[in-house]
Structures are given as C-alpha cells and as structure tokens.
Write a protein that holds these residues in place. Structure first.
Motif, PDB file in Angstrom:
ATOM      1  N   LYS A   8      -0.514 -25.005  23.669  1.00  0.00           N
ATOM      2  CA  LYS A   8      -1.394 -24.177  23.447  1.00  0.00           C
ATOM      3  C   LYS A   8      -1.574 -23.742  22.091  1.00  0.00           C
ATOM      4  O   LYS A   8      -0.608 -23.670  21.434  1.00  0.00           O
ATOM      5  N   THR A   9      -2.858 -23.239  21.932  1.00  0.00           N
ATOM      6  CA  THR A   9      -2.931 -22.617  20.571  1.00  0.00           C
ATOM      7  C   THR A   9      -2.594 -21.237  20.504  1.00  0.00           C
ATOM      8  O   THR A   9      -3.047 -20.405  21.451  1.00  0.00           O
ATOM      9  N   VAL A  10      -1.697 -20.712  19.856  1.00  0.00           N
ATOM     10  CA  VAL A  10      -1.147 -19.261  19.860  1.00  0.00           C
ATOM     11  C   VAL A  10      -1.887 -18.566  18.925  1.00  0.00           C
ATOM     12  O   VAL A  10      -2.086 -17.275  18.975  1.00  0.00           O
ATOM     13  N   ALA A  11      -2.257 -18.963  17.720  1.00  0.00           N
ATOM     14  CA  ALA A  11      -3.075 -18.070  16.713  1.00  0.00           C
ATOM     15  C   ALA A  11      -3.464 -18.985  15.640  1.00  0.00           C
ATOM     16  O   ALA A  11      -3.217 -20.161  15.304  1.00  0.00           O
ATOM     17  N   SER A  12      -4.346 -18.218  14.707  1.00  0.00           N
ATOM     18  CA  SER A  12      -4.795 -18.931  13.608  1.00  0.00           C
ATOM     19  C   SER A  12      -4.633 -18.070  12.137  1.00  0.00           C
ATOM     20  O   SER A  12      -4.423 -16.795  12.533  1.00  0.00           O
ATOM     21  N   VAL A  13      -4.397 -18.446  11.411  1.00  0.00           N
ATOM     22  CA  VAL A  13      -4.024 -17.804   9.942  1.00  0.00           C
ATOM     23  C   VAL A  13      -5.208 -18.187   8.918  1.00  0.00           C
ATOM     24  O   VAL A  13      -5.461 -19.318   8.727  1.00  0.00           O
ATOM     25  N   ARG A  14      -5.798 -17.205   8.504  1.00  0.00           N
ATOM     26  CA  ARG A  14      -6.785 -17.182   7.590  1.00  0.00           C
ATOM     27  C   ARG A  14      -6.312 -16.923   6.045  1.00  0.00           C
ATOM     28  O   ARG A  14      -5.130 -16.845   5.840  1.00  0.00           O
ATOM     29  N   GLU A  15      -7.330 -16.667   5.102  1.00  0.00           N
ATOM     30  CA  GLU A  15      -7.007 -16.572   3.845  1.00  0.00           C
ATOM     31  C   GLU A  15      -6.128 -15.052   3.320  1.00  0.00           C
ATOM     32  O   GLU A  15      -5.297 -15.097   2.572  1.00  0.00           O
ATOM     33  N   SER A  16      -6.444 -14.155   4.385  1.00  0.00           N
ATOM     34  CA  SER A  16      -5.768 -13.049   4.136  1.00  0.00           C
ATOM     35  C   SER A  16      -4.239 -12.717   4.359  1.00  0.00           C
ATOM     36  O   SER A  16      -3.882 -12.282   5.319  1.00  0.00           O
ATOM     37  N   PHE A  17      -3.407 -13.313   3.713  1.00  0.00           N
ATOM     38  CA  PHE A  17      -2.108 -13.655   3.774  1.00  0.00           C
ATOM     39  C   PHE A  17      -1.422 -12.105   3.607  1.00  0.00           C
ATOM     40  O   PHE A  17      -1.700 -11.288   2.873  1.00  0.00           O
ATOM     41  N   THR A  18      -0.532 -12.057   4.740  1.00  0.00           N
ATOM     42  CA  THR A  18       0.305 -10.680   4.532  1.00  0.00           C
ATOM     43  C   THR A  18       1.693 -10.968   5.376  1.00  0.00           C
ATOM     44  O   THR A  18       1.513 -11.606   6.243  1.00  0.00           O
ATOM     45  N   ASN A  19       2.705 -10.270   5.006  1.00  0.00           N
ATOM     46  CA  ASN A  19       3.832 -10.109   5.695  1.00  0.00           C
ATOM     47  C   ASN A  19       3.877  -9.165   6.668  1.00  0.00           C
ATOM     48  O   ASN A  19       5.008  -8.987   7.216  1.00  0.00           O
ATOM     49  N   VAL A  20       2.950  -8.375   7.016  1.00  0.00           N
ATOM     50  CA  VAL A  20       3.127  -7.247   7.858  1.00  0.00           C
ATOM     51  C   VAL A  20       2.505  -7.974   9.385  1.00  0.00           C
ATOM     52  O   VAL A  20       1.832  -8.611   9.379  1.00  0.00           O
ATOM     53  N   ILE A  21       3.348  -7.651  10.298  1.00  0.00           N
ATOM     54  CA  ILE A  21       3.179  -8.180  11.657  1.00  0.00           C
ATOM     55  C   ILE A  21       1.840  -7.776  11.997  1.00  0.00           C
ATOM     56  O   ILE A  21       1.547  -6.666  12.251  1.00  0.00           O
ATOM     57  N   LYS A  22       1.100  -8.551  12.179  1.00  0.00           N
ATOM     58  CA  LYS A  22      -0.282  -8.544  13.005  1.00  0.00           C
ATOM     59  C   LYS A  22      -0.590  -9.270  14.211  1.00  0.00           C
ATOM     60  O   LYS A  22      -1.498  -8.839  15.027  1.00  0.00           O
ATOM     61  N   ASP A  33      -0.837   3.681  -7.396  1.00  0.00           N
ATOM     62  CA  ASP A  33      -0.181   4.042  -6.091  1.00  0.00           C
ATOM     63  C   ASP A  33      -0.648   3.174  -5.353  1.00  0.00           C
ATOM     64  O   ASP A  33       0.031   2.741  -4.267  1.00  0.00           O
ATOM     65  N   LYS A  34      -2.084   2.979  -5.114  1.00  0.00           N
ATOM     66  CA  LYS A  34      -2.618   2.227  -3.929  1.00  0.00           C
ATOM     67  C   LYS A  34      -2.301   0.625  -4.466  1.00  0.00           C
ATOM     68  O   LYS A  34      -2.105   0.010  -3.212  1.00  0.00           O
ATOM     69  N   ALA A  35      -2.334   0.352  -5.736  1.00  0.00           N
ATOM     70  CA  ALA A  35      -1.963  -1.038  -5.924  1.00  0.00           C
ATOM     71  C   ALA A  35      -0.733  -1.583  -5.540  1.00  0.00           C
ATOM     72  O   ALA A  35      -0.437  -2.413  -4.957  1.00  0.00           O
ATOM     73  N   LEU A  36       0.422  -0.415  -5.713  1.00  0.00           N
ATOM     74  CA  LEU A  36       1.710  -0.561  -5.383  1.00  0.00           C
ATOM     75  C   LEU A  36       1.875  -0.739  -3.937  1.00  0.00           C
ATOM     76  O   LEU A  36       2.486  -1.511  -3.470  1.00  0.00           O
ATOM     77  N   ALA A  37       0.982   0.115  -3.341  1.00  0.00           N
ATOM     78  CA  ALA A  37       1.108  -0.191  -1.774  1.00  0.00           C
ATOM     79  C   ALA A  37       0.411  -1.407  -1.207  1.00  0.00           C
ATOM     80  O   ALA A  37       0.933  -1.824  -0.238  1.00  0.00           O
ATOM     81  N   TRP A  38      -0.463  -1.897  -1.906  1.00  0.00           N
ATOM     82  CA  TRP A  38      -1.084  -3.184  -1.621  1.00  0.00           C
ATOM     83  C   TRP A  38      -0.105  -4.507  -1.800  1.00  0.00           C
ATOM     84  O   TRP A  38       0.175  -5.105  -1.024  1.00  0.00           O
ATOM     85  N   LEU A  39       0.817  -4.224  -2.957  1.00  0.00           N
ATOM     86  CA  LEU A  39       1.621  -5.361  -3.216  1.00  0.00           C
ATOM     87  C   LEU A  39       2.688  -5.284  -2.233  1.00  0.00           C
ATOM     88  O   LEU A  39       3.331  -6.119  -1.724  1.00  0.00           O
ATOM     89  N   GLY A  40       3.401  -3.793  -1.876  1.00  0.00           N
ATOM     90  CA  GLY A  40       4.289  -3.851  -1.092  1.00  0.00           C
ATOM     91  C   GLY A  40       4.160  -4.189   0.512  1.00  0.00           C
ATOM     92  O   GLY A  40       4.776  -4.643   0.996  1.00  0.00           O
ATOM     93  N   GLN A  41       2.661  -4.290   0.990  1.00  0.00           N
ATOM     94  CA  GLN A  41       2.404  -4.675   2.201  1.00  0.00           C
ATOM     95  C   GLN A  41       2.376  -6.258   2.111  1.00  0.00           C
ATOM     96  O   GLN A  41       2.671  -6.730   3.641  1.00  0.00           O
TER      97      GLN A  41
END
Length: 363
Positions: free
Chosen positions: A4-18, A276-284
């Motif tokens: 079964k196909t469980v998910a697809s991953v696109r360009e917007s890489f993140t290590n936050v659980i989605k 602060d916003k850029a650091l948050a982006w990087l941290g996420q």
C-alpha cells in the motif's frame, strides 16, 4: 503482503512530524521512491525508522554526545588529508582551481589554520606569500582571503585588508547584495562578501556605514513569508526553493551588518523580529543529514549552521545541540583517509571548519 502507498514526500522538506498513517494490521511494508530530489545524496532506505505509536507521542530525542578526543582525532585526520593533497606548487586538488585560484588556496589554508597549524608554520607562510601576489577578482575568493589573513594576524595585514575591503565595497550592487561579481547577485556571494568585510574590519580596515545599511535593508525586506531565504532574488520559487543554507547565510549576513551599526536602534529592532522568524524557520527544519529544502550543498550548509550558532551565541537550534549533533554526524561519515564526501576538497574543508568552530573567534 498487500503493498500500500502510505504517503508522498514533496519539495517542502521538514523534520516536523506531519504525516499520520491509518491504523493497520499489516506486518510488511514497502517504501517506494517515486522521485529523487537530489541525485548525489547519500540517503539510504535503512535511515528510515517506523515506530508504532498508538496514542503516544514521539519521545524527545536525547542530546547528542561526542567525546572531544574523537573530534580532535577527526580534525587531525582531516588536516593530514589536506596536507597530503597539497601540491608542491601550493595548489589543492579542486575542480574550482582554474576559476577560483585564490579562493581555493584561501579555503584550504583557512581550514589548515583553524585545524591547528600555527601562524609561523612554513606551509601557511608560503601560502600567504603566494596569495599576496594574486589578483582580487572573485567575491568568494576575496572573502575567503580576508578570513584567512585575519586568522593569521589581527593587524599585520592592515594595508592588504583595506585593499580587500575597498574591492568588496566597489562590487556591492545597488540593492545591497553581491554577485560573482559577474551575473546576478545572490545570497551566497553576499554571505562571503560580508564575511570578508567583517574580517577586514577586524584587521584594521575601514568600511563606510552605508555598505552595512544597504545590505541589512535588503535582508530585512526580502525574507520569505515563512521566514526563510532563497538563493537568488526574483527567481521563481519553484526553481529556487527556500533552503537551510541560504537561511543560515542570511542570518549570518544580518548579524554582521547589525554589529557594524551599533547606534541604529530602529534597524536593530526590525532585525530582531526578522532574525527570530528566520531562526524559527531553521529550527523547525534543523537536521544535519542534508540541506533542508534542497539536499545539495550539504557540508556548505553545515558550515553555515556553525556560523549561526557562533554569531548568535546559541547552543541549540530547533531544540537540539547543533554542534554535538553535527559533530556526531561528521564523525560517522568521515572516510578512512580523513576526508569527507568522496574525498572532495571543499566538503572536507567545510567539515573541518564546522568541527573547529571556526567562526567562534577571529584568532
């Protein structure tokens, strides 16, 4: 054994659980890669781990721990690799040597200096003498040259530092950025121009305040809505994604400019919000296994992370100890000959500069 196909991953890489998968009793699963985002990545299927969570949440990742003696050995082995590859005529084995002869020499010399060679080492003195006779003609090269000279002495090369500062200032574009210097301006060239100017001023050179203001104003006005940054202004986002390496470059560039405008409280307040916003982006999105958003320029990105950690005096990015996490990764992937990434010269230099915390001090 029904796949079964469980998910697809696109360009917007993140290590936050989605992604949450539907509950199933299946005991066998298959992961199919429909598209490789970056062909040169060292990604392996074994790096994916499935966890049965039920109603539980992910446990916090324990802090990375790396013994300093292992880091020291990795640095010594990397330094030995560079020294072994250094030719008798003072050239390092780089595919960029023809286009950036000064830059390649300066990058290798900087990595050797930060890895423990003393200011009086004959090899570094010979490289310094060679570079003194080379022309200032490429932004990357000139920025790296200034950084190397600063690592050799604080005020011994003040005249040369002023020449470097004058050249870099003359190449700044109207919007406040830098290019190669030919072609379009971009954040990567801008980062190394500002690093070069920072080193030059620390070495006694003078730079007019308008240079710092123009560059800072661009950074403050051109962050993406997410808080991150892209490589080239006005380019289509689908061809130029927001990445970890360019967000780190913007953070470093902004901090350099702010530090050279101590009396500008208005810009400083705006910088705090934007950074602060850029650091948050990087941290996420913080990971050490790849450059978030792109995949390529992995070790260049890690060196950028080192600068962010040093310039902003932070121990954690995204809740993780950035240095220990990055060092553990680099030690795991160092080759037997002391190099990194297929024994590439540039990647080995970036890895060494990260491990040495090269931006922590100008000495």
């Amino acid at each position: 054994k029904r796949w079964k196909t469980v998910a697809s991953v696109r360009e917007s890489f993140t290590n936050v659980i989605k992604l949450r998968f539907r509950e199933t009793a299946a005991r066998i699963w298959r992961i199919r890669a429909d598209r490789i985002v970056w062909g040169n990545t060292s990604w392996m299927p074994s790096e994916i781990e499935f966890q049965h969570l039920g109603t539980k949440t992910f446990a916090a990742e324990p802090d990375a721990i790396v013994e300093q003696k292992k880091i020291n050995k990795a640095i010594d082995d990397g330094q030995a690799f560079l020294l072994k590859k250094l030719k008798t005529d003072g050239h390092f084995p780089s595919g960029f040597r023809e286009r950036y002869p000064l830059g390649v020499k300066a990058l290798g010399a900087l990595a050797l200096r930060k890895s423990g060679l003393t200011r009086k080492d004959p090899i570094l003195l010979d490289l310094t003498n060679q570079m003194s006779r080379m022309s200032l003609d490429k932004t990357y090269s000139v920025g790296l040259y200034a950084m190397f000279l600063r690592s050799m002495s604080k005020f011994k090369y003040t005249k040369k530092m002023q020449d470097i500062a004058d050249w870099l200032c003359s190449q700044q574009r109207g919007e406040g950025l830098w290019a190669y210097p030919a072609g379009k301006a971009d954040l990567s060239c801008t980062q190394f121009a500002l690093l070069g100017l920072k080193a030059a001023t620390e070495g006694g050179a003078r730079v007019e305040s308008k240079v710092w203001r123009k560059s800072l104003d661009w950074f403050l006005k051109n962050a993406e809505r997410s808080g991150g940054y892209r490589y080239e202004p006005l380019r289509l986002p689908k061809n130029d994604p927001t990445t970890g390496s360019m967000t780190a470059a913007a953070l470093a560039g902004m901090k350099i400019c702010v530090d050279h405008l101590p009396g500008d409280k208005g810009r400083s307040r705006t910088w705090k919000k934007v950074s602060d916003k850029a650091l948050a982006w990087l941290g996420q999105r913080f990971v050490v296994e790849m450059n978030p958003g792109k995949g390529s320029r992995h070790y260049y990105y890690l060196y950028g992370i080192e600068r962010v950690g040093a310039f902003y005096k932070i121990r954690r990015i995204g809740g993780r100890l950035w240095y220990a996490t990055g060092a553990r990764h680099l030690l795991e992937f160092q080759l037997k000959n002391g190099a990194w990434k297929n024994s590439y010269f540039e990647e080995t230099c970036y890895a060494l500069l990260f491990l040495n915390r090269a931006s922590t001090t100008g000495e």
